[in-house]
Motif scaffolding. Sequence first.
Motif, PDB file in Angstrom:
ATOM      1  N   ALA A 123     -17.680  -1.183  19.442  1.00 43.94           N
ATOM      2  CA  ALA A 123     -17.544  -2.110  18.328  1.00 43.94           C
ATOM      3  C   ALA A 123     -17.536  -1.327  17.010  1.00 43.94           C
ATOM      4  CB  ALA A 123     -18.679  -3.120  18.333  1.00 43.94           C
ATOM      5  N   VAL A 124     -16.576  -1.648  16.168  1.00 37.98           N
ATOM      6  CA  VAL A 124     -16.405  -0.932  14.906  1.00 37.98           C
ATOM      7  C   VAL A 124     -16.813  -1.861  13.774  1.00 37.98           C
ATOM      8  CG1 VAL A 124     -14.815   0.321  13.418  1.00 37.98           C
ATOM      9  CG2 VAL A 124     -14.508   0.382  15.898  1.00 37.98           C
ATOM     10  N   ALA A 125     -17.868  -1.491  13.064  1.00 37.45           N
ATOM     11  CA  ALA A 125     -18.302  -2.291  11.918  1.00 37.45           C
ATOM     12  C   ALA A 125     -17.544  -1.898  10.658  1.00 37.45           C
ATOM     13  CB  ALA A 125     -19.804  -2.126  11.703  1.00 37.45           C
ATOM     14  N   SER A 126     -17.401  -0.601  10.461  1.00 37.40           N
ATOM     15  CA  SER A 126     -16.697  -0.106   9.278  1.00 37.40           C
ATOM     16  C   SER A 126     -16.256   1.319   9.548  1.00 37.40           C
ATOM     17  CB  SER A 126     -17.599  -0.150   8.040  1.00 37.40           C
ATOM     18  OG  SER A 126     -16.934   0.405   6.916  1.00 37.40           O
ATOM     19  N   SER A 127     -15.035   1.631   9.168  1.00 37.52           N
ATOM     20  CA  SER A 127     -14.495   2.987   9.296  1.00 37.52           C
ATOM     21  C   SER A 127     -13.379   3.160   8.285  1.00 37.52           C
ATOM     22  CB  SER A 127     -13.988   3.255  10.719  1.00 37.52           C
ATOM     23  OG  SER A 127     -12.849   2.454  10.989  1.00 37.52           O
ATOM     24  N   PHE A 128     -12.901   4.376   8.152  1.00 40.45           N
ATOM     25  CA  PHE A 128     -11.836   4.660   7.186  1.00 40.45           C
ATOM     26  C   PHE A 128     -10.552   3.916   7.543  1.00 40.45           C
ATOM     27  CE2 PHE A 128      -8.092   7.310   6.220  1.00 40.45           C
ATOM     28  CZ  PHE A 128      -8.132   7.247   4.834  1.00 40.45           C
ATOM     29  N   LEU A 129     -10.169   3.937   8.822  1.00 40.87           N
ATOM     30  CA  LEU A 129      -8.930   3.282   9.231  1.00 40.87           C
ATOM     31  C   LEU A 129      -9.063   1.765   9.188  1.00 40.87           C
ATOM     32  CD1 LEU A 129      -7.788   5.570  12.187  1.00 40.87           C
ATOM     33  CD2 LEU A 129      -7.001   5.570   9.827  1.00 40.87           C
ATOM     34  N   VAL A 130     -10.232   1.254   9.495  1.00 38.72           N
ATOM     35  CA  VAL A 130     -10.425  -0.201   9.455  1.00 38.72           C
ATOM     36  C   VAL A 130     -10.374  -0.704   8.016  1.00 38.72           C
ATOM     37  CG1 VAL A 130     -12.079  -2.060   9.891  1.00 38.72           C
ATOM     38  CG2 VAL A 130     -11.687  -0.310  11.619  1.00 38.72           C
ATOM     39  N   ASP A 131     -11.054  -0.031   7.121  1.00 38.71           N
ATOM     40  CA  ASP A 131     -11.112  -0.483   5.736  1.00 38.71           C
ATOM     41  C   ASP A 131      -9.794  -0.258   4.992  1.00 38.71           C
ATOM     42  OD1 ASP A 131     -13.716  -1.092   6.286  1.00 38.71           O
ATOM     43  OD2 ASP A 131     -14.523   0.762   5.424  1.00 38.71           O
ATOM     44  N   SER A 132      -9.074   0.831   5.310  1.00 32.80           N
ATOM     45  CA  SER A 132      -7.875   1.190   4.543  1.00 32.80           C
ATOM     46  C   SER A 132      -6.594   0.641   5.157  1.00 32.80           C
ATOM     47  CB  SER A 132      -7.771   2.719   4.423  1.00 32.80           C
ATOM     48  OG  SER A 132      -8.915   3.263   3.802  1.00 32.80           O
ATOM     49  N   PHE A 133      -6.488   0.639   6.499  1.00 35.39           N
ATOM     50  CA  PHE A 133      -5.229   0.265   7.140  1.00 35.39           C
ATOM     51  C   PHE A 133      -5.380  -0.857   8.163  1.00 35.39           C
ATOM     52  CE2 PHE A 133      -4.952   4.742   5.942  1.00 35.39           C
ATOM     53  CZ  PHE A 133      -3.798   4.744   5.171  1.00 35.39           C
ATOM     54  N   CYS A 135      -6.794  -0.825  10.958  1.00 27.92           N
ATOM     55  CA  CYS A 135      -6.549  -0.250  12.286  1.00 27.92           C
ATOM     56  C   CYS A 135      -7.897  -0.052  12.961  1.00 27.92           C
ATOM     57  CB  CYS A 135      -5.794   1.072  12.165  1.00 27.92           C
ATOM     58  SG  CYS A 135      -5.426   1.867  13.742  1.00 27.92           S
ATOM     59  N   ALA A 136      -8.097  -0.695  14.100  1.00 26.63           N
ATOM     60  CA  ALA A 136      -9.398  -0.694  14.772  1.00 26.63           C
ATOM     61  C   ALA A 136      -9.637   0.633  15.465  1.00 26.63           C
ATOM     62  CB  ALA A 136      -9.477  -1.842  15.771  1.00 26.63           C
ATOM     63  N   VAL A 137     -10.042   1.626  14.710  1.00 33.43           N
ATOM     64  CA  VAL A 137     -10.385   2.952  15.243  1.00 33.43           C
ATOM     65  C   VAL A 137     -11.599   3.440  14.473  1.00 33.43           C
ATOM     66  CG1 VAL A 137      -9.634   5.344  15.567  1.00 33.43           C
ATOM     67  CG2 VAL A 137      -8.006   3.470  15.861  1.00 33.43           C
TER      68      VAL A 137
END
Length: 287
Positions: A123-133, A135-137
């Motif tokens: 489970a992804v709460a926050s990441s660079f790809l999620v916040d910017s694009f 993209c669930a990575v």
Amino acid sequence: MKRKLDATKSVKPTVSDAGPAAAAADPAPMSRAQRALVERNRQRALLLRQARLREHPSQAALDGGCAGRVLRVQGARLVDSGGGFFVDEEAADPAPAAPAPLREIPAPIHVSERPACDECDAAVASSFLVDSFDCAVCDACHKEHAEKYALVTRTEAKNEYILRDSDLDEREPLLRFITRRNPHNPRWGQMKLYLRLQVEERALLVWGSEEELERQHELRDKKREKVKVNKFNRRVKELRMAVRSSVYKKKLTGHEHTYGEEVYDEEADTYTRTCTECDHSQTYEKM
């Protein structure tokens, strides 16, 4: 003389034994007239200070317009600042600065709605790809598969995948991007960075398949080669014309006669000579 010295010694000082500090500690109370005089002086000082800080009479014209107080020097417009010097017209009336854009920070995702990472299923709460694009990575998988989730500039996206501006900016769904300062030259402004994986998906959406994308690459290469050949041929033609024009010299003067041998006429005592190239003849006498 002795009497004068005794008289001098007998004089007592007017200051008390407590010294000047004690005298200053107990000042004499001011009368009503003295307080009124102090207040008038204070009001007068305030008025003088406000008059010095007041705007120059030409400041209103400076704010409303520069008519009548503008001096042109070598094409530049200088404005009388009212302080004894001239300033540029743009500096005298600067344009209001645009407010800095505010960055919107997305709200945290609820635990039940957090997407699963495409690589590790966590489970992804926050990441660079999620916040910017979007993209669930997660960040760990992003670092592990850095080449797969690399970023490309707008120019690279258009050249490598044969995309137009409308494909990047207008076609739904809109591609997300981030802005960074240009490392080559900061004066070129901000550059846009796209996620390569999303750009590849957009290219497949535009051209339909990878085979069509390869065919478009071949067509573009052929067009570029044709343009190069045409440019080379034009250059060769220009060089040939330049060489021919340098060899061929156009005669701008008239015909120059080339005379043969002169013939003497004894009866008229004259000499005659004829041009070898035309029928022109010249008759003259010799002194």
